[in-house]
Design an enzyme around this catalytic site. Structure first.
Site, short mmCIF file in Angstrom:
data_model
loop_
_atom_site.label_atom_id
_atom_site.label_comp_id
_atom_site.label_asym_id
_atom_site.label_seq_id
_atom_site.Cartn_x
_atom_site.Cartn_y
_atom_site.Cartn_z
N GLY A 11 -34.15 3.60 5.16
CA GLY A 11 -34.02 3.24 6.18
C GLY A 11 -33.32 4.25 6.92
O GLY A 11 -32.01 4.34 6.78
N ARG A 21 -22.92 14.95 12.47
CA ARG A 21 -22.53 15.60 13.20
C ARG A 21 -21.17 15.61 13.02
O ARG A 21 -20.23 17.21 12.50
CB ARG A 21 -21.85 15.21 14.73
N VAL A 24 -20.24 17.66 9.45
CA VAL A 24 -20.53 19.42 9.39
C VAL A 24 -19.36 20.15 10.55
O VAL A 24 -18.86 20.79 9.45
CB VAL A 24 -22.12 19.89 10.26
N ARG A 25 -18.91 19.63 10.52
CA ARG A 25 -17.65 19.74 11.47
C ARG A 25 -16.53 20.23 10.81
O ARG A 25 -15.98 20.64 11.11
CB ARG A 25 -17.66 19.43 13.52
N ARG A 72 -39.20 8.22 0.98
CA ARG A 72 -38.80 8.02 -0.62
C ARG A 72 -39.32 9.43 -1.64
O ARG A 72 -40.09 10.03 -0.85
CB ARG A 72 -39.69 6.64 -0.72
N CYS A 73 -38.58 8.85 -2.73
CA CYS A 73 -38.81 10.00 -3.52
C CYS A 73 -38.87 9.46 -5.30
O CYS A 73 -38.16 9.22 -5.72
CB CYS A 73 -38.65 11.12 -3.54
N ASP A 103 -27.63 0.78 -0.25
CA ASP A 103 -27.90 0.68 -1.80
C ASP A 103 -28.58 1.71 -2.59
O ASP A 103 -28.30 2.25 -3.93
CB ASP A 103 -28.04 -0.36 -2.70
N THR A 125 -27.05 1.82 7.38
CA THR A 125 -28.18 0.29 7.00
C THR A 125 -27.84 0.09 8.66
O THR A 125 -26.77 -0.48 8.29
CB THR A 125 -28.58 0.06 5.58
N ILE A 126 -28.75 -0.75 8.65
CA ILE A 126 -29.17 -1.74 9.94
C ILE A 126 -28.81 -2.99 9.48
O ILE A 126 -28.24 -4.47 9.92
CB ILE A 126 -29.98 -1.81 11.08
N ASP A 127 -28.98 -3.17 8.06
CA ASP A 127 -29.33 -4.43 7.23
C ASP A 127 -27.57 -5.43 6.91
O ASP A 127 -27.57 -6.49 7.05
CB ASP A 127 -29.80 -4.54 5.98
N ASP A 129 -25.90 -5.04 4.33
CA ASP A 129 -26.17 -5.92 3.20
C ASP A 129 -25.50 -4.71 2.08
O ASP A 129 -25.16 -5.39 0.70
CB ASP A 129 -27.14 -5.36 2.71
N ARG A 171 -33.65 -7.27 5.34
CA ARG A 171 -34.17 -7.73 4.34
C ARG A 171 -33.88 -9.23 3.88
O ARG A 171 -33.79 -9.98 4.00
CB ARG A 171 -33.52 -6.42 2.91
N GLU A 187 -31.11 -21.96 18.72
CA GLU A 187 -30.71 -23.23 19.09
C GLU A 187 -30.81 -23.07 17.18
O GLU A 187 -30.55 -24.05 16.63
CB GLU A 187 -32.06 -23.48 19.43
N GLU A 222 -36.20 -12.07 8.66
CA GLU A 222 -36.99 -11.20 7.65
C GLU A 222 -37.02 -12.01 6.26
O GLU A 222 -38.77 -12.94 5.42
CB GLU A 222 -37.79 -10.60 7.23
#
Length: 322
Positions: A11, A21, A24-25, A72-73, A103, A125-127, A129, A171, A187, A222
């Site tokens: 993701g 960036r 590479v730099r 994905r692969c 992971d 990853t935003i998770d 985790d 996740r 709350e 979620e």
């Protein structure tokens, strides 16, 4: 060391471009050639390589997503696929690879490392985790995206005396729900790591209503096990409390947007560190942040660590939401 390859996998997360960036730099600064591999491990097997220069990463530090794209692969998951990947890298003169992802992406990097490719993983990853690092690239931005949504939902919720269930990503990790819920004054916060019964949620709503507050925000991760998810919870609350309940599933909006200053700086530090490790001859490692310091660790050890949920902050959030 030969040329350095870089790919993003899994993701996407805000800040990945800032990490690209930095890689590479830093590599060019030290005199190395860099190949960007588009569409992750699939692009590696399909030979979607682009040689990158300084201008390739100009004006991207503020952009969300990943300029290298991701996919994905299944073929890469096979021994034959990984052997093919090693052969392709050798044909391009790429002796080392930097992988930005979670992971699953790190597992691929670990396997390539065992086949002789020098690999370094950068957590994107935003998770949030991954257990070995306090923060992953993208988490802070996603948390602020959720926080902004909670604020807007609360405005309309208070106007109509409604209960709003806000479902967030993550996740099986509740960090995004926990920290955005705490910052947004939710709350109730429902996460996979902590058990909560629906009658507890109902009682909390009734207590809140008795003191005159007619609107409430429930932040639901979620991956939490709550009798069927947000829509099922809505039905229970409507029946048990006679509340006007609405559900907002934030979805992929949480992955987008310009990365926060924190994520840009973290990504820059981690990208720079990854290249330095390769130059020092290191392989099979990941970089991260622990106690505000940039660290590196064996990739196998990092993947074996179990993420610890911050129960203290969870309990504090419950106290503050009485």
């Amino acid at each position: 060391m030969k040329a350095i390859g870089i790919l993003t996998s899994g993701g996407d997360a805000p800040g990945m471009n800032a990490a690209i960036r930095a890689v590479v730099r830093t590599a060019i600064y030290y005199g190395y050639k860099v190949y960007g591999i588009e569409k992750g491990y699939k692009g590696l097997l399909d030979e979607e390589f682009i040689e990158m220069d300084l201008s390739s990463v100009g004006d991207i530090i503020q952009r969300g997503g990943t300029i290298l794209k991701s996919s994905r692969c299944d073929e890469f998951k096979t021994p034959e696929g990984r052997e093919k990947a090693v052969e392709i890298l050798e044909n391009y003169g790429i002796g080392s690879l930097i992988v930005i992802g979670g992971d699953g992406s790190f597992t691929g990097a670990k396997m390539l490392s065992k086949l002789g490719v020098a690999t370094i993983g950068i957590p994107g990853t935003i998770d949030n985790d991954l257990a070995y690092t306090d923060y992953t690239i993208g988490f802070d931005t996603a948390m602020n995206t959720v926080l902004d949504a909670i604020g807007k939902i609360r405005d309309t919720s208070s106007s109509h005396d409604r209960v709003n269930i806000v479902e967030v990503m993550g996740r099986n990790c509740g960090d995004l729900a926990l920290f955005s819920g705490l910052a947004g004054g939710a709350e109730t916060i429902i996460v996979p790591e902590m058990e909560i019964r629906t009658d507890e949620i109902v009682n909390k709503l009734k207590t809140t209503q008795k003191r005159g507050k007619k609107h409430s925000i429930i932040v639901l991760a979620e991956g939490a096990d709550v009798d069927g998810g947000a829509l099922a919870l809505k039905e229970i609350l409507t029946e048990e409390d006679d509340a006007d309940v609405r559900v907002t599933v934030l979805g992929h909006v949480q992955r987008g947007g310009s990365p926060s200053a924190f994520d840009r700086i973290l990504a820059s530090k981690l990208g720079n560190k990854a290249v330095e490790l390769l130059i020092e001859g290191e392989s099979g490692k990941v970089v991260g942040m622990k106690d505000s310091k940039i660290i590196d660790m064996d990739i196998e050890e990092a993947l074996s660590m179990k993420k610890e949920f911050n129960v203290d902050i969870y309990e504090m959030a419950k106290v503050l939401s009485i």
